[in-house]
Design a protein around this motif. Structure first.
Motif, PDB file in Angstrom:
ATOM      1  N   ASN A  32       0.803  -1.215   0.000  1.00  0.00           N
ATOM      2  CA  ASN A  32       0.000   0.000   0.000  1.00  0.00           C
ATOM      3  C   ASN A  32       0.840   1.270   0.000  1.00  0.00           C
ATOM      4  O   ASN A  32       0.303   2.373  -0.032  1.00  0.00           O
ATOM      5  CB  ASN A  32      -0.944   0.010   1.214  1.00  0.00           C
ATOM      6  N   ASP A  33       2.137   1.075   0.079  1.00  0.00           N
ATOM      7  CA  ASP A  33       3.055   2.224   0.010  1.00  0.00           C
ATOM      8  C   ASP A  33       3.399   2.455  -1.465  1.00  0.00           C
ATOM      9  O   ASP A  33       4.133   1.686  -2.082  1.00  0.00           O
ATOM     10  CB  ASP A  33       4.301   1.937   0.839  1.00  0.00           C
ATOM     11  N   GLY A  34       2.856   3.509  -2.028  1.00  0.00           N
ATOM     12  CA  GLY A  34       3.052   3.776  -3.449  1.00  0.00           C
ATOM     13  C   GLY A  34       4.503   3.957  -3.843  1.00  0.00           C
ATOM     14  O   GLY A  34       4.902   3.627  -4.972  1.00  0.00           O
ATOM     15  N   SER A  35       5.292   4.473  -2.910  1.00  0.00           N
ATOM     16  CA  SER A  35       6.699   4.703  -3.250  1.00  0.00           C
ATOM     17  C   SER A  35       7.470   3.408  -3.420  1.00  0.00           C
ATOM     18  O   SER A  35       8.565   3.405  -3.986  1.00  0.00           O
ATOM     19  CB  SER A  35       7.356   5.557  -2.168  1.00  0.00           C
ATOM     20  N   LEU A  36       6.916   2.287  -2.917  1.00  0.00           N
ATOM     21  CA  LEU A  36       7.598   1.006  -3.053  1.00  0.00           C
ATOM     22  C   LEU A  36       7.065   0.170  -4.227  1.00  0.00           C
ATOM     23  O   LEU A  36       7.574  -0.922  -4.483  1.00  0.00           O
ATOM     24  CB  LEU A  36       7.468   0.195  -1.758  1.00  0.00           C
ATOM     25  N   GLN A  37       6.044   0.710  -4.908  1.00  0.00           N
ATOM     26  CA  GLN A  37       5.460  -0.049  -6.011  1.00  0.00           C
ATOM     27  C   GLN A  37       6.072   0.325  -7.375  1.00  0.00           C
ATOM     28  O   GLN A  37       5.762  -0.315  -8.376  1.00  0.00           O
ATOM     29  CB  GLN A  37       3.942   0.187  -6.033  1.00  0.00           C
ATOM     30  N   PHE A  38       6.886   1.304  -7.365  1.00  0.00           N
ATOM     31  CA  PHE A  38       7.646   1.633  -8.576  1.00  0.00           C
ATOM     32  C   PHE A  38       9.004   2.156  -8.129  1.00  0.00           C
ATOM     33  O   PHE A  38       9.129   3.320  -7.720  1.00  0.00           O
ATOM     34  CB  PHE A  38       6.924   2.680  -9.426  1.00  0.00           C
ATOM     35  N   VAL A  39       9.977   1.263  -8.162  1.00  0.00           N
ATOM     36  CA  VAL A  39      11.312   1.635  -7.692  1.00  0.00           C
ATOM     37  C   VAL A  39      12.332   1.308  -8.771  1.00  0.00           C
ATOM     38  O   VAL A  39      12.158   0.385  -9.575  1.00  0.00           O
ATOM     39  CB  VAL A  39      11.675   0.894  -6.385  1.00  0.00           C
ATOM     40  N   LEU A  40      13.410   2.066  -8.789  1.00  0.00           N
ATOM     41  CA  LEU A  40      14.579   1.797  -9.624  1.00  0.00           C
ATOM     42  C   LEU A  40      15.733   1.502  -8.682  1.00  0.00           C
ATOM     43  O   LEU A  40      16.072   2.338  -7.839  1.00  0.00           O
ATOM     44  CB  LEU A  40      14.899   2.980 -10.524  1.00  0.00           C
ATOM     45  N   VAL A  41      16.277   0.317  -8.810  1.00  0.00           N
ATOM     46  CA  VAL A  41      17.322  -0.126  -7.883  1.00  0.00           C
ATOM     47  C   VAL A  41      18.563  -0.483  -8.682  1.00  0.00           C
ATOM     48  O   VAL A  41      18.493  -1.228  -9.678  1.00  0.00           O
ATOM     49  CB  VAL A  41      16.856  -1.341  -7.061  1.00  0.00           C
ATOM     50  N   THR A  42      19.706   0.009  -8.287  1.00  0.00           N
ATOM     51  CA  THR A  42      20.969  -0.346  -8.923  1.00  0.00           C
ATOM     52  C   THR A  42      21.799  -1.178  -7.961  1.00  0.00           C
ATOM     53  O   THR A  42      21.786  -0.958  -6.741  1.00  0.00           O
ATOM     54  CB  THR A  42      21.759   0.897  -9.352  1.00  0.00           C
ATOM     55  N   GLY A  43      22.479  -2.141  -8.496  1.00  0.00           N
ATOM     56  CA  GLY A  43      23.308  -2.993  -7.666  1.00  0.00           C
ATOM     57  C   GLY A  43      24.048  -4.023  -8.504  1.00  0.00           C
ATOM     58  O   GLY A  43      23.919  -4.066  -9.744  1.00  0.00           O
ATOM     59  N   GLU A  44      24.801  -4.844  -7.815  1.00  0.00           N
ATOM     60  CA  GLU A  44      25.597  -5.877  -8.482  1.00  0.00           C
ATOM     61  C   GLU A  44      24.929  -7.238  -8.287  1.00  0.00           C
ATOM     62  O   GLU A  44      24.513  -7.584  -7.180  1.00  0.00           O
ATOM     63  CB  GLU A  44      27.007  -5.892  -7.894  1.00  0.00           C
ATOM     64  N   ILE A  45      24.815  -7.997  -9.372  1.00  0.00           N
ATOM     65  CA  ILE A  45      24.147  -9.294  -9.311  1.00  0.00           C
ATOM     66  C   ILE A  45      25.029 -10.295  -8.577  1.00  0.00           C
ATOM     67  O   ILE A  45      26.228 -10.399  -8.815  1.00  0.00           O
ATOM     68  CB  ILE A  45      23.830  -9.808 -10.729  1.00  0.00           C
ATOM     69  N   SER A  46      24.391 -11.076  -7.704  1.00  0.00           N
ATOM     70  CA  SER A  46      25.059 -12.192  -7.038  1.00  0.00           C
ATOM     71  C   SER A  46      24.020 -13.287  -6.814  1.00  0.00           C
ATOM     72  O   SER A  46      22.810 -13.059  -6.917  1.00  0.00           O
ATOM     73  CB  SER A  46      25.691 -11.755  -5.709  1.00  0.00           C
TER      74      SER A  46
END
Length: 404
Positions: free
Chosen positions: A27-41
């Motif tokens: 129900n938190d709209g800010s968590l329903q469309f996020v762009l996340v950068t990171g390294e795959i593991s």
């Protein structure tokens, strides 16, 4: 006195807690469309379902992530551990384990385009498998009878290819395999067309390509299955995709890469005008060489004839015969001269002898005689028994007159 009512704590199950936390997060709209950068593991790709499970990490934290098969099929590049990516998705909770995670809907490489990375990955993989090796590339026929063309029937490329082949080498036939050259269905149609030409052997050489476009437009020619189809094709293939600066996997696998479809057509067939000019010059060269060889052979023949004539038994016999005839004639002349000389000498001697014959002298009626120092000039004055000594006019011979 007021005493606050103490509420008794509500006992919740684990499932209720997880469900409650999930509902708060979703129900938190800010968590329903996020762009996340990171390294795959911890990358895991399920072969049966097609789902991808991984973790994204940075220097301080880790978050679990999942990408379901429907979204994973749209990836243009191959995921690898250690790859830095930018993911678009939403945060939710997986209730059975009570673990929140990132549900990835799209993913792009961080710092480089997805198509560029996918192209480099596929190119590297195919190169390691030997699909680009020159040892496997087939030579193009010099004078093809039939040209196969794999391209869109409505594009400009097919017109360019046809016009160039008709102008350069009109005796060649053209067989077109009409296909889509972009879109999701394009790779499958391209593969099918290549396999048909390979199986039928109807063409001596095949041109595959299309006109220019964006990287997305040309992406059908970077398909791995198409690369294997081109590699295994029994017929030589010329790849002419896009413009001169465009490169696709198909270009690297093909037997010959052309910068454009028009350039592919020029490589597929020879130029009739150039052939005519070349063969005319060859004819002139061969004629000149033939004349030179004939003259040289004639000189050799004449020299050989002279040498053979010089060593010919018949010629030697003729020469000896001529020499013998000449010597015979010379000997005859010498003999005749000798005989003539002897005859002349004999005649001269006879003449001398005749001149010394007293009778001849007397018969001529001329003599000189002396008797008792008396000179008698006429033989008619002599008589037998006079005892004269006859002296001839040269004074050499003395003879007694009869009666001495």
């Amino acid at each position: 006195m007021y005493s606050p009512q103490i509420q008794k704590p509500r006992v919740l199950s684990v499932s209720q807690i997880n469900f409650y936390i999930k509902s708060i997060i979703e129900n938190d709209g800010s968590l329903q469309f996020v762009l996340v950068t990171g390294e795959i593991s911890n990358l895991t790709v399920h072969q049966r379902s097609g789902h991808i499970y991984l973790s994204l990490k940075d220097s301080n934290s880790v978050i679990s992530a999942v990408m379901f098969a429907g979204n994973a099929r749209r990836l243009k590049f191959r995921l690898e551990n250690g790859m830095k990516v930018i993911c678009r998705g939403r945060i939710s909770v997986y209730e059975p384990s009570g673990r929140y995670q990132l549900y990835i809907e799209d993913m792009q490489p961080d710092g480089v385009g997805a198509l560029t990375l996918a192209f480099e990955q596929l190119k590297k993989s195919l190169a390691q498998k030997g699909l680009f090796d020159n040892a496997h590339k087939k030579p193009l026929p010099k004078f093809p009878k039939t040209i196969g063309v794999i391209t869109s029937p409505t594009g400009a490329a097919v017109q360019d290819i046809t016009n160039i082949i008709r102008r350069r080498f009109p005796s060649a036939d053209i067989v077109l395999a009409p296909v889509l050259v972009q879109g999701e269905s394009a790779p499958e149609q391209l593969v099918r067309a290549v396999n048909k030409f390979s199986a039928s052997k109807i063409a001596d050489v095949v041109i595959i390509g299309r006109g220019g476009g964006s990287a997305e437009d040309l992406w059908a020619f970077n398909d791995e299955q198409l690369a294997y189809a081109v590699y295994n094709c029994e017929t030589p293939i010329i790849s002419g995709v896009g413009h001169e600066t465009d490169f696709t996997v198909c270009d690297f696998v093909a037997d010959v890469r052309a910068s454009t479809p028009s350039a592919a057509a020029e490589l597929a067939v020879p130029d009739r005008q150039e052939l005519m000019s070349y063969y005319f010059k060859q004819k002139q060269y061969i004629s000149a060489m033939l004349d030179r060889k004939i003259k040289t052979a004639q000189l050799r023949l004449e020299n050989q004839q002279r040498r053979m004539s010089a060593s010919s038994p018949k010629l030697k016999a003729e020469q000896l015969e001529k020499q013998l005839s000449a010597k015979s004639e010379k000997l005859t002349r010498l003999m005749n001269a000798y005989i003539s000389d002897r005859e002349n000498k004999l005649i001269a001697t006879k003449g001398k002898l005749d001149g010394l014959n007293p009778l001849n002298v007397l018969n001529r009626g001329y003599a000189i005689a002396e008797k008792d120092e008396k000179i008698i000039t006429s033989s008619k004055q002599l008589k037998d028994g006079d005892g004269f000594t006859v002296i001839l006019s040269d004074g050499k011979i003395n003879a007694k007159v009869c009666g001495e």
